[in-house]
Design a protein around this motif. Structure first.
Motif, PDB file in Angstrom:
ATOM      1  N   UNK A  79       5.300  32.557  39.155  1.00 28.39           N
ATOM      2  CA  UNK A  79       3.897  32.925  39.390  1.00 28.39           C
ATOM      3  C   UNK A  79       3.620  33.026  40.887  1.00 28.39           C
ATOM      4  N   UNK A  80       4.197  32.113  41.669  1.00 31.76           N
ATOM      5  CA  UNK A  80       4.006  32.168  43.124  1.00 31.76           C
ATOM      6  C   UNK A  80       4.602  33.434  43.726  1.00 31.76           C
ATOM      7  N   UNK A  81       5.728  33.900  43.171  1.00 30.76           N
ATOM      8  CA  UNK A  81       6.317  35.159  43.632  1.00 30.76           C
ATOM      9  C   UNK A  81       5.299  36.282  43.419  1.00 30.76           C
ATOM     10  N   UNK A  82       4.683  36.297  42.254  1.00 37.40           N
ATOM     11  CA  UNK A  82       3.696  37.336  41.957  1.00 37.40           C
ATOM     12  C   UNK A  82       2.484  37.220  42.875  1.00 37.40           C
ATOM     13  N   UNK A  83       2.043  36.002  43.137  1.00 39.07           N
ATOM     14  CA  UNK A  83       0.891  35.804  44.031  1.00 39.07           C
ATOM     15  C   UNK A  83       1.242  36.286  45.439  1.00 39.07           C
ATOM     16  N   UNK A  84       2.445  35.995  45.902  1.00 41.87           N
ATOM     17  CA  UNK A  84       2.870  36.461  47.227  1.00 41.87           C
ATOM     18  C   UNK A  84       2.886  37.983  47.279  1.00 41.87           C
ATOM     19  N   UNK A  85       3.329  38.604  46.219  1.00 47.49           N
ATOM     20  CA  UNK A  85       3.324  40.069  46.171  1.00 47.49           C
ATOM     21  C   UNK A  85       1.902  40.608  46.181  1.00 47.49           C
ATOM     22  N   UNK A  86       1.023  39.934  45.451  1.00 48.14           N
ATOM     23  CA  UNK A  86      -0.373  40.371  45.401  1.00 48.14           C
ATOM     24  C   UNK A  86      -1.073  40.230  46.753  1.00 48.14           C
ATOM     25  N   UNK A  87      -0.593  39.327  47.588  1.00 45.99           N
ATOM     26  CA  UNK A  87      -1.163  39.203  48.932  1.00 45.99           C
ATOM     27  C   UNK A  87      -0.939  40.494  49.726  1.00 45.99           C
ATOM     28  N   UNK A  88       0.154  41.179  49.438  1.00 46.65           N
ATOM     29  CA  UNK A  88       0.466  42.439  50.114  1.00 46.65           C
ATOM     30  C   UNK A  88      -0.093  43.652  49.386  1.00 46.65           C
ATOM     31  N   UNK A  89      -0.194  43.550  48.082  1.00 48.14           N
ATOM     32  CA  UNK A  89      -0.681  44.684  47.285  1.00 48.14           C
ATOM     33  C   UNK A  89      -1.729  44.203  46.288  1.00 48.14           C
ATOM     34  N   UNK A  90      -2.909  43.805  46.783  1.00 52.05           N
ATOM     35  CA  UNK A  90      -3.956  43.297  45.884  1.00 52.05           C
ATOM     36  C   UNK A  90      -4.276  44.330  44.792  1.00 52.05           C
ATOM     37  N   UNK A  91      -4.403  43.832  43.596  1.00 48.46           N
ATOM     38  CA  UNK A  91      -4.753  44.711  42.488  1.00 48.46           C
ATOM     39  C   UNK A  91      -3.583  45.422  41.845  1.00 48.46           C
ATOM     40  N   UNK A  92      -2.348  45.158  42.300  1.00 47.09           N
ATOM     41  CA  UNK A  92      -1.190  45.796  41.673  1.00 47.09           C
ATOM     42  C   UNK A  92      -1.093  45.314  40.231  1.00 47.09           C
ATOM     43  N   UNK A  93      -1.308  46.216  39.322  1.00 46.47           N
ATOM     44  CA  UNK A  93      -1.480  45.848  37.918  1.00 46.47           C
ATOM     45  C   UNK A  93      -0.267  45.140  37.332  1.00 46.47           C
ATOM     46  N   UNK A  94       0.943  45.602  37.643  1.00 45.73           N
ATOM     47  CA  UNK A  94       2.129  44.956  37.076  1.00 45.73           C
ATOM     48  C   UNK A  94       2.242  43.500  37.521  1.00 45.73           C
ATOM     49  N   UNK A  95       1.923  43.227  38.780  1.00 43.42           N
ATOM     50  CA  UNK A  95       1.983  41.844  39.263  1.00 43.42           C
ATOM     51  C   UNK A  95       0.910  40.991  38.605  1.00 43.42           C
ATOM     52  N   UNK A  96      -0.261  41.554  38.376  1.00 41.87           N
ATOM     53  CA  UNK A  96      -1.328  40.809  37.702  1.00 41.87           C
ATOM     54  C   UNK A  96      -0.949  40.495  36.257  1.00 41.87           C
ATOM     55  N   UNK A  97      -0.365  41.460  35.586  1.00 43.53           N
ATOM     56  CA  UNK A  97       0.083  41.239  34.201  1.00 43.53           C
ATOM     57  C   UNK A  97       1.159  40.155  34.171  1.00 43.53           C
ATOM     58  N   UNK A  98       2.142  40.263  35.079  1.00 44.62           N
ATOM     59  CA  UNK A  98       3.212  39.266  35.113  1.00 44.62           C
ATOM     60  C   UNK A  98       2.678  37.883  35.452  1.00 44.62           C
ATOM     61  N   UNK A  99       1.698  37.808  36.360  1.00 44.14           N
ATOM     62  CA  UNK A  99       1.100  36.516  36.719  1.00 44.14           C
ATOM     63  C   UNK A  99       0.484  35.858  35.488  1.00 44.14           C
ATOM     64  N   UNK A 100      -0.267  36.617  34.729  1.00 46.68           N
ATOM     65  CA  UNK A 100      -0.844  36.088  33.485  1.00 46.68           C
ATOM     66  C   UNK A 100       0.258  35.703  32.502  1.00 46.68           C
TER      67      UNK A 100
END
Length: 113
Positions: A79-100
């Motif tokens: 989940x932290x990997x996904x959050x780190x990615x979202x810091x660079x690409x906020x709203x990236x849908x695949x990362x949000x889905x994976x985080x959930x």
């Protein structure tokens, strides 16, 4: 929240799948069939990460022989990997889905414990 992170009114129909719907499909769908129960798969990952961390700590002169990671730790780290990615690409849908999905997977690991 519907798919899409715009502050504007969503143009996605109400019947469109939500991020949670998509995450559920991943957690309980093909990935579960391919990789097996998350608690078992994440246990293997936890053992590998523990061995790696122990070696790294030993290299640095730090002793942690009794510390072990759990399958739930793996879910949190992913989940932290996904959050780190979202810091660079906020709203990236695949990362949000994976985080959930990782939150749901953590719950499954805890249920299996």
């Amino acid at each position: 929240m519907r798919v899409g992170m715009s502050k504007k009114k969503s143009v996605i129909p109400d019947e469109a799948p939500t991020i949670l719907d998509m995450a559920k499909d991943l957690v309980y769908g093909d990935r579960a069939k391919t990789y097996g129960p998350p608690a078992e798969n994440f246990q293997v990952t936890a053992e590998m990460w523990t061995a790696y961390l122990r070696q790294r700590m030993a290299t640095e002169g730090v002793e942690i022989r009794s510390f072990v990671l759990t399958p739930e730790d793996v879910a949190m780290f992913m989940a932290m990997v996904k959050i780190a990615r979202l810091a660079n690409t906020p709203g990236h849908i695949d990362s949000l889905i994976d985080l959930a999905g990782y939150a749901a997977t953590a719950a499954r690991c805890l249920e299996a414990a």
